[in-house]
Design an enzyme around this catalytic site. Structure first.
Site, PDB file in Angstrom:
ATOM      1  CG  HIS A  93      39.854  32.124  37.067  1.00  0.00           C
ATOM      2  ND1 HIS A  93      38.822  31.445  38.218  1.00  0.00           N
ATOM      3  CD2 HIS A  93      39.982  30.891  37.043  1.00  0.00           C
ATOM      4  CE1 HIS A  93      38.109  30.615  38.224  1.00  0.00           C
ATOM      5  NE2 HIS A  93      38.848  29.736  37.154  1.00  0.00           N
ATOM      6  CG  HIS A  95      40.500  26.828  40.866  1.00  0.00           C
ATOM      7  ND1 HIS A  95      40.117  24.924  39.983  1.00  0.00           N
ATOM      8  CD2 HIS A  95      40.115  27.399  39.941  1.00  0.00           C
ATOM      9  CE1 HIS A  95      39.857  25.417  38.729  1.00  0.00           C
ATOM     10  NE2 HIS A  95      39.896  26.934  37.651  1.00  0.00           N
ATOM     11  CE1 TYR A 120      46.830  47.884  52.494  1.00  0.00           C
ATOM     12  CE2 TYR A 120      46.682  48.027  54.331  1.00  0.00           C
ATOM     13  CZ  TYR A 120      47.085  48.912  53.331  1.00  0.00           C
ATOM     14  OH  TYR A 120      48.068  49.692  53.748  1.00  0.00           O
TER      15      TYR A 120
END
Length: 223
Positions: A93, A95, A120
């Site tokens: 995860h 940002h 891709y």
């Protein structure tokens, strides 16, 4: 892979992504599955650029925290992806700037946030779902992920950032980096009517490479 090697790999990938600006400050978190079914996870309020392999949070095979620093507050969303996306070996995860920017745009298709701009993206990411905004650490994020029933390996949290599951740590990192690059391309080309891959071309990639997509959904209760 041995636990010590996996700890080192988490920290190496984390530092690489931090140094290249894919996440910043103490944002972002990573987890990976151990051979015994346990889980390693980056700690809360820790910079991905300065992790200590020995201080990663460790969970046992029953999901109980057993050792290391306090895990990230995003632990529930990681566990929700493992529960619903059977066979995942790691979750990342971030940002990352361009993916977060995409998540703020109006008129997004929550079932497919980004178009198939490159092979891709299709091969490594598939479709990316959008989940409405919830505060970081809110259990509702995990509930929303479970609501997707394992159909997506790639999810974008509105006004927050992307989260991607992969069969391995390397696969998850490659996929989330491909997602960020595709988000950047989409913003660059957004008003230029770019040529995207056709449905036939996307299907050909799926037949050839077995790409992740909503059609790959499996019952999250089947192991």
């Amino acid at each position: 892979m041995s636990e010590s090697r996996l700890r080192e790999q988490i920290c190496l990938f984390a530092r690489s992504m931090f140094e290249r600006g894919l996440t910043h400050g103490s944002s972002g978190n990573i987890s990976a599955v151990l051979d015994d079914g346990g889980l390693l996870m980056t700690p809360t309020d820790a910079s991905l650029g300065f992790l200590d392999p020995a201080r990663l949070a460790r969970f046992d095979a029953q999901g109980r925290f057993v050792d290391g620093d306090k895990p990230t507050k995003e632990a529930p969303l990681h566990k929700a992806l493992y529960e619903s996306r059977i066979g995942s070996g790691a979750v990342v995860h971030l940002h990352s700037t361009h993916a977060v920017a995409i998540s703020m745009l109006p008129g997004l298709d929550p079932a497919s946030v980004l178009p198939p701009l490159t092979p891709y993206y299709v091969m490594r990411v598939g479709d990316t779902a959008l989940i409405p905004y919830h505060r970081p650490g809110d259990p509702a994020v995990a509930d929303a992920i479970r609501g997707l029933a394992g159909r997506y390996a790639s999810i974008l949290l509105a006004n927050h950032g992307p989260v991607v599951a992969g069969t391995s740590l390397t696969a998850a990192v490659n996929a989330i980096e491909e997602l960020e690059e595709t988000a950047r391309l989409h913003l660059l080309l957004r008003h230029l009517d770019p040529r995207v891959l056709s449905a036939d071309q996307v299907a050909d990639l799926g037949r050839t490479f077995g790409t992740p997509s909503p059609s790959d959904a499996r019952d999250p209760h089947q192991h």
